[in-house]
Design an enzyme around this catalytic site. Structure first.
Site, PDB file in Angstrom:
ATOM      1  N   ARG A   1     -37.640  -4.610 -32.940  1.00  0.00           N
ATOM      2  CA  ARG A   1     -36.902  -4.322 -34.168  1.00  0.00           C
ATOM      3  C   ARG A   1     -35.714  -5.257 -34.268  1.00  0.00           C
ATOM      4  O   ARG A   1     -35.304  -5.870 -33.312  1.00  0.00           O
ATOM      5  CB  ARG A   1     -36.406  -2.860 -34.176  1.00  0.00           C
ATOM      6  CG  ARG A   1     -37.475  -1.797 -34.305  1.00  0.00           C
ATOM      7  CD  ARG A   1     -38.138  -1.778 -35.671  1.00  0.00           C
ATOM      8  NE  ARG A   1     -37.168  -1.773 -36.763  1.00  0.00           N
ATOM      9  CZ  ARG A   1     -36.575  -0.677 -37.233  1.00  0.00           C
ATOM     10  NH1 ARG A   1     -36.840   0.498 -36.682  1.00  0.00           N
ATOM     11  NH2 ARG A   1     -35.713  -0.746 -38.236  1.00  0.00           N
TER      12      ARG A   1
ATOM     13  N   ARG B   1     -34.568 -10.884 -32.513  1.00  0.00           N
ATOM     14  CA  ARG B   1     -35.946 -11.079 -32.042  1.00  0.00           C
ATOM     15  C   ARG B   1     -36.067 -12.321 -31.175  1.00  0.00           C
ATOM     16  O   ARG B   1     -36.764 -12.323 -30.154  1.00  0.00           O
ATOM     17  CB  ARG B   1     -36.890 -11.127 -33.246  1.00  0.00           C
ATOM     18  CG  ARG B   1     -36.913  -9.814 -34.012  1.00  0.00           C
ATOM     19  CD  ARG B   1     -37.871  -9.821 -35.181  1.00  0.00           C
ATOM     20  NE  ARG B   1     -37.771  -8.542 -35.901  1.00  0.00           N
ATOM     21  CZ  ARG B   1     -38.789  -7.922 -36.470  1.00  0.00           C
ATOM     22  NH1 ARG B   1     -39.999  -8.452 -36.424  1.00  0.00           N
ATOM     23  NH2 ARG B   1     -38.612  -6.778 -37.088  1.00  0.00           N
TER      24      ARG B   1
ATOM     25  N   CYS C   1     -55.291   6.171 -45.110  1.00  0.00           N
ATOM     26  CA  CYS C   1     -55.578   5.339 -43.950  1.00  0.00           C
ATOM     27  C   CYS C   1     -54.297   4.767 -43.372  1.00  0.00           C
ATOM     28  O   CYS C   1     -53.508   4.153 -44.092  1.00  0.00           O
ATOM     29  CB  CYS C   1     -56.524   4.214 -44.345  1.00  0.00           C
ATOM     30  SG  CYS C   1     -57.060   3.207 -42.958  1.00  0.00           S
TER      31      CYS C   1
ATOM     32  N   LYS D   1     -43.902  -8.354 -48.648  1.00  0.00           N
ATOM     33  CA  LYS D   1     -44.623  -7.585 -47.625  1.00  0.00           C
ATOM     34  C   LYS D   1     -43.982  -6.223 -47.349  1.00  0.00           C
ATOM     35  O   LYS D   1     -44.630  -5.337 -46.809  1.00  0.00           O
ATOM     36  CB  LYS D   1     -44.716  -8.371 -46.327  1.00  0.00           C
ATOM     37  CG  LYS D   1     -43.390  -8.607 -45.641  1.00  0.00           C
ATOM     38  CD  LYS D   1     -43.555  -9.419 -44.366  1.00  0.00           C
ATOM     39  CE  LYS D   1     -42.237  -9.640 -43.665  1.00  0.00           C
ATOM     40  NZ  LYS D   1     -41.561  -8.401 -43.257  1.00  0.00           N
ATOM     41  N   ASP D   2     -42.705  -6.053 -47.725  1.00  0.00           N
ATOM     42  CA  ASP D   2     -42.015  -4.789 -47.473  1.00  0.00           C
ATOM     43  C   ASP D   2     -42.254  -3.759 -48.570  1.00  0.00           C
ATOM     44  O   ASP D   2     -41.883  -2.581 -48.404  1.00  0.00           O
ATOM     45  CB  ASP D   2     -40.502  -5.020 -47.358  1.00  0.00           C
ATOM     46  CG  ASP D   2     -40.119  -5.796 -46.109  1.00  0.00           C
ATOM     47  OD1 ASP D   2     -40.899  -5.771 -45.138  1.00  0.00           O
ATOM     48  OD2 ASP D   2     -39.048  -6.426 -46.118  1.00  0.00           O
TER      49      ASP D   2
ATOM     50  N   ARG E   1     -50.436  -4.543 -36.977  1.00  0.00           N
ATOM     51  CA  ARG E   1     -51.361  -5.581 -37.451  1.00  0.00           C
ATOM     52  C   ARG E   1     -51.392  -6.760 -36.488  1.00  0.00           C
ATOM     53  O   ARG E   1     -52.471  -7.263 -36.140  1.00  0.00           O
ATOM     54  CB  ARG E   1     -50.930  -6.049 -38.850  1.00  0.00           C
ATOM     55  CG  ARG E   1     -51.697  -7.262 -39.367  1.00  0.00           C
ATOM     56  CD  ARG E   1     -51.065  -7.798 -40.641  1.00  0.00           C
ATOM     57  NE  ARG E   1     -49.686  -8.210 -40.419  1.00  0.00           N
ATOM     58  CZ  ARG E   1     -49.330  -9.397 -39.935  1.00  0.00           C
ATOM     59  NH1 ARG E   1     -50.260 -10.279 -39.588  1.00  0.00           N
ATOM     60  NH2 ARG E   1     -48.064  -9.698 -39.771  1.00  0.00           N
ATOM     61  N   ARG E   2     -50.219  -7.207 -36.056  1.00  0.00           N
ATOM     62  CA  ARG E   2     -50.155  -8.326 -35.118  1.00  0.00           C
ATOM     63  C   ARG E   2     -50.665  -7.911 -33.742  1.00  0.00           C
ATOM     64  O   ARG E   2     -51.399  -8.655 -33.085  1.00  0.00           O
ATOM     65  CB  ARG E   2     -48.722  -8.841 -35.016  1.00  0.00           C
ATOM     66  CG  ARG E   2     -48.220  -9.507 -36.288  1.00  0.00           C
ATOM     67  CD  ARG E   2     -46.759  -9.874 -36.180  1.00  0.00           C
ATOM     68  NE  ARG E   2     -46.325 -10.597 -37.375  1.00  0.00           N
ATOM     69  CZ  ARG E   2     -45.178 -10.401 -37.990  1.00  0.00           C
ATOM     70  NH1 ARG E   2     -44.331  -9.472 -37.522  1.00  0.00           N
ATOM     71  NH2 ARG E   2     -44.850 -11.096 -39.061  1.00  0.00           N
TER      72      ARG E   2
END
Length: 300
Positions: free
Chosen positions: A142, A148, A235, A79-80, A124-125
Site C-alpha cells: 500500500r 512502494r 464476482c 482504473k480506480d 490481478r497482478r
C-alpha cells in the site's frame, strides 16, 4: 475552473496534466485551481484494498467535491473508478492513454530466488505472476509510489510490481527492472488512462473538456468498463482487460478472469466496433467458462 483530485503526488501530476491541457486548448479564462482531497483509500493505509469497499475508495470523496460545488471537474486514474456511473456526474472522457504495462522494481523475475517474495496490492497482478512462477510468495503493498519503491529497496522483499505509467510520470522509470507486456500480465481496466468527470448539465465544463478528450482512449476504456460492469456485483475474482483500436475503427480487446492463486487463469479476446457490445460479450464468455471458479457477491 477548479479540479478535484486525490492529494498523492501521482494524482496531483495527473490533475496538472488536465489543467495544462485545458489551458493549452484555450478552454480556460484563467489558470485552473487544484482542489486536493483525502480519500478513504488514502486515509486507511493498513487495510488491503481487496478488503475495503472495492472500487471507489480512491474516487468517492473526489466526486463529492464536484457534486457539492467545491470543484468543477474530478480527475481520476480511470482504473480506480467504479464501472457504474455516479449519480449527478458525467464521465466526459479520457486524456490520451499513457503506458499500460506493469513492471517490477527490485529484481527481474528470473533473478528472484526460488520462493522469493514479491509485494503487490493487486490480486490481478499476484495471480498472473503466480501463473508465471508457482514458487513465488506474495505480501501486500500500500501507499504512494515513493513508499512502494522504498519497499523494493528494503530487505524483506525481492521485488514490487507496479504500474509502469506511475514510474514514468514521477520520473522514476530508471527503477524498472522488468517490463511485462499485456500477454504476460494483462492490465487493469482503465490502466494508464486519466479520466475526467463533471456535473450533469454543466455546459461550461462540458465545452471545456470537449477540446481535450481523446476519442480513441475513451472508446477503449469504455469497452473495458463495459466488461467490468457486466461482471457486476456477482464476482470478486481477479480480472483485467485491455482494448485497442485498429486502423479500421474496430476495437480489439483481451480480457482475463482468474482464481486468486493463479491456478486457473481464463482469457478471452474479441473484436467489435461497439465498445459496450465487445465488453459485454467477453464478460459473458468468461463467466460462462468459470463454473469451477467461485464467484462471491462482491463488486470487482
Amino acid at each position: 475552473m477548479r479540479i478535484a483530485t486525490r492529494s498523492s503526488p501521482l494524482a496531483l501530476w495527473q490533475a496538472r496534466a488536465v489543467a495544462h491541457a485545458l489551458e493549452a486548448a484555450g478552454s480556460l479564462r484563467s489558470a485552473a485551481e487544484l482542489v486536493p482531497v483525502t480519500t478513504s483509500g488514502d486515509a486507511d493505509m493498513s487495510t488491503p484494498i481487496s478488503q475495503m469497499s472495492g472500487r471507489g475508495v480512491f474516487v468517492t470523496e473526489v466526486q463529492a467535491a464536484v457534486l457539492d460545488g467545491r470543484a468543477d471537474f474530478a480527475v481520476h486514474s480511470a482504473k480506480d473508478m467504479r464501472s457504474e456511473p455516479t449519480d449527478g456526474l458525467t464521465l466526459a472522457g479520457c486524456l490520451p492513454r499513457g503506458e499500460v504495462r506493469d513492471a517490477l522494481v527490485g529484481l527481474p523475475l528470473d533473478e528472484i530466488p526460488h520462493g522469493g517474495i514479491v509485494a503487490t496490492g493487486a490480486q490481478r497482478r499476484q495471480c498472473q505472476l503466480a501463473h508465471l512462477r508457482r514458487d513465488l510468495r506474495f505480501v501486500g503493498l500500500r501507499g504512494n509510489m515513493a513508499r512502494r519503491i522504498a519497499t523494493a529497496d528494503g530487505p524483506d522483499v525481492d521485488a514490487v510490481v507496479v504500474a509502469a505509467v506511475a514510474l514514468e510520470r514521477l520520473d522514476e522509470v530508471h527503477r524498472i527492472a522488468q517490463w511485462f507486456g499485456p500477454d504476460e500480465i494483462l492490465p487493469q481496466v482503465g490502466q494508464g488512462a486519466i479520466a475526467i468527470e463533471h456535473r450533469v448539465g454543466d455546459s461550461t465544463a462540458a465545452a471545456a473538456t470537449a477540446a481535450i478528450i481523446d476519442a480513441v482512449t475513451t472508446r477503449c476504456v469504455e469497452a473495458e468498463r463495459a466488461f467490468l460492469r457486466t461482471l457486476g456485483g456477482g464476482c470478486d475474482l481477479p480480472t483485467g482487460a485491455y482494448a485497442t483500436l485498429d486502423d479500421t475503427g474496430t476495437l480489439e480487446m483481451s480480457a482475463l478472469l482468474a482464481s486468486p492463486d493463479g491456478t486457473d487463469l481464463l482469457r478471452a479476446a474479441g473484436r467489435d466496433t461497439d465498445p459496450n457490445a465487445l465488453g459485454t460479450a467477453l464478460a459473458r464468455q468468461l463467466l460462462a467458462d468459470t463454473e469451477s471458479l467461485a464467484c462471491a457477491a462482491e463488486d470487482v
